[in-house]
Design an enzyme around this catalytic site. Structure first.
Site, PDB file in Angstrom:
ATOM      1  N   CYS A 287       1.412  -7.562   3.930  1.00  3.26           N
ATOM      2  CA  CYS A 287       2.024  -8.198   2.759  1.00  3.26           C
ATOM      3  C   CYS A 287       3.317  -7.491   2.373  1.00  3.26           C
ATOM      4  O   CYS A 287       4.313  -8.136   2.015  1.00  3.26           O
ATOM      5  CB  CYS A 287       1.038  -8.217   1.594  1.00  3.26           C
ATOM      6  SG  CYS A 287       0.420  -6.591   1.096  1.00  3.26           S
ATOM      7  N   HIS A 314       1.533  -0.648  -5.529  1.00  3.66           N
ATOM      8  CA  HIS A 314       0.654  -1.670  -4.962  1.00  3.66           C
ATOM      9  C   HIS A 314      -0.655  -1.771  -5.727  1.00  3.66           C
ATOM     10  O   HIS A 314      -1.290  -0.768  -6.028  1.00  3.66           O
ATOM     11  CB  HIS A 314       0.383  -1.325  -3.482  1.00  3.66           C
ATOM     12  CG  HIS A 314      -0.102  -2.483  -2.665  1.00  3.66           C
ATOM     13  ND1 HIS A 314      -1.329  -3.076  -2.861  1.00  3.66           N
ATOM     14  CD2 HIS A 314       0.486  -3.143  -1.633  1.00  3.66           C
ATOM     15  CE1 HIS A 314      -1.479  -4.054  -1.990  1.00  3.66           C
ATOM     16  NE2 HIS A 314      -0.386  -4.126  -1.244  1.00  3.66           N
TER      17      HIS A 314
END
Length: 477
Positions: A287, A314
């Site tokens: 991602c 994150h």
């Protein structure tokens, strides 16, 4: 004045309401997706359609109203269109800016001519898709594939493969697909055919295959042929392991994690054209790689990058522990919802695979934080040319609007944006213009990204590309 605003609102409500059946018919019967500035209007409510038009004000120098797009949609409904993506927002603004003396009907008809009549794409049937694994990414992929089923001649989700967890496994799998604490309710209807191990989602029959070993499955027994299998377990990452999926009925394997060895790491919008017909095992990278590679590419193209560092903030993931416990990682064993956890990221090293022309050294690190979704990447770059924050933002805004990477890079000028505002974003990353810092040749760019949904959209785009279901976009830049 108040009554005038209300009258305008009611008129726009009525137009948006009238747009819904036209948008639905084009999608169901002809695989035509109607967009407004890269945002799909398929299966959207009246309010969503109006808000999507309103959003244009943030990225264009002018607003956009449904009064401008409604007549374009009426014209499109009368044309012999084939599978395509048509941005009625951009058509409206292009017509208002420079119509070349044409009527609106002439302008629209000419703009979409390559998707009409003898020029249109004709598909003879669907491409089967199998999901191996049904976790966070797997279920979002299922939602997207069901959403994009269209006329039934595009991608068709045929099966998911999982290990059986309990006697009521099928019910639990269906429930997890139906409800999601982050992404909300499934948009449609789901029911279970327990006798045949089938989850039926919006009429799509999804066979649940229980298996602990990919080499034990013959997919042709389920009527599946020439399918694309998406492995979202991350158990196997090299060619040898992923090739275990190349069983009867499976033609290609796509991994939703960084590939190892000679497995190509694909970031859609950047290097999908390196995929050849002979590539039967590919990776969609991570991602974070998908979030940072498109902006790095366009910044390098315009300014050159001498060196850089990527810091990701994150959201925690399932590979971390809820409470302190043993973990093979040095810090990931500490409680995810209670700590900021400094950890490593492979995204920086993955850049070289997806963007080999970027010769600059890019280092990287990551901090996991106690939020469930949406992350941030901070690009600290030494450029080869001096610039200013205003100039860099103007360039990135234009890229988000008019470049081949407009589906990957979004742009926001919102002064009060926070992470939850980007849950459900379909872009790989969103440039936060108000946070950009430039000092001569040093630039710091802040990127938001939905590390679950935005990434899943990138995976689906890769699957569409290799299956031939990646339909052309109009107007063409």
């Amino acid at each position: 004045m108040t009554s005038d605003h209300f009258s305008i609102w009611k008129r726009r409500e009525a137009l948006a309401e009238a747009m819904i059946p036209m948008i639905g018919r084009l999608y169901r019967e002809r695989d035509v997706t109607i967009l407004v500035h890269s945002r799909s209007l398929v299966n959207k409510s009246v309010i969503s359609i109006i808000k999507t038009h309103r959003y244009v004000r943030q990225i264009e120098e002018r607003g956009l109203a449904v009064e401008e797009t409604f007549p374009i949609l009426e014209i499109l409904s009368g044309l012999d269109l084939g599978p395509s993506r048509i941005d009625i927002g951009k058509l409206a603004i292009a017509f208002a800016t420079d119509n070349g003396g044409k009527t609106l009907e002439q302008f629209v008809t000419d703009a979409v001519a390559p998707a009409t009549g003898e020029n249109k794409i004709v598909r003879e049937g669907p491409t089967d898709v199998v999901l191996y694994g049904f976790g966070r990414i797997g279920r979002l992929l299922a939602r997207l594939l069901v959403e994009k089923s269209g006329s039934g001649n595009g991608l068709r989700l045929r099966a998911v493969v999982v290990r059986k967890g309990s006697d009521d496994d099928l019910i639990k799998r269906a429930s997890l697909l139906r409800r999601d604490s982050i992404h909300g309710q499934f948009n449609g209807s789901i029911h279970v055919d327990a006798e045949n191990d089938v989850i039926c989602a919006n009429g799509n029959e999804i066979k649940v295959i229980y298996s602990n070993d990919p080499t034990s499955i013959d997919y042709t027994e389920y009527g599946i042929k020439d399918a694309i299998l998406v492995d979202n377990t991350g158990i196997w990452r090299d060619r040898e392991g992923l090739s275990k999926h190349l069983r009867p009925g499976i033609a290609k394997v796509v991994l939703t994690a960084p590939g190892k060895g000679d497995v190509k790491n694909i970031v859609h919008g950047v290097n999908q054209n390196t995929i050849t017909a002979d590539d039967n095992v590919i990776s969609c990278a991570s991602c974070t790689t998908n979030a940072i590679v498109p902006p790095l590419k366009v910044i390098n193209d315009e300014y050159g990058i001498a060196r850089g560092h990527v810091e990701t903030v994150h959201s925690f993931t399932n590979d971390q522990n809820l409470l302190d416990n043993f973990h093979k990682g040095n810090r990931r064993g500490r409680s995810a919802p209670l700590n900021m956890v400094l950890t490593e990221t492979g995204a920086a090293s993955a850049i070289a695979k997806a963007l080999p022309e970027l010769e600059a050294h890019i280092s990287g690190s990551s901090i996991r934080v106690p939020t469930p979704d949406v992350s941030m990447a901070i690009l600290n770059l030494d450029l080869e040319k001096e610039t200013t924050a205003e100039e860099l933002n103007t360039y990135l805004r234009q890229v988000s609007l008019h470049s081949p990477l407009k589906r990957q890079i979004d742009f926001t000028t919102s002064s009060d944006a926070v992470s939850t505002d980007f849950v459900g974003s379909r872009h790989a990353s969103i440039v936060d213009a108000n946070a950009t810092i430039v000092n001569g040749k040093n630039a710091i760019v802040y990127l938001w990204y939905d590390n679950e949904f935005g990434y899943s959209c990138q995976v689906v785009r890769v699957v569409q590309h290799i299956s031939g279901v990646e339909y052309p976009l109009f107007p063409q830049d």
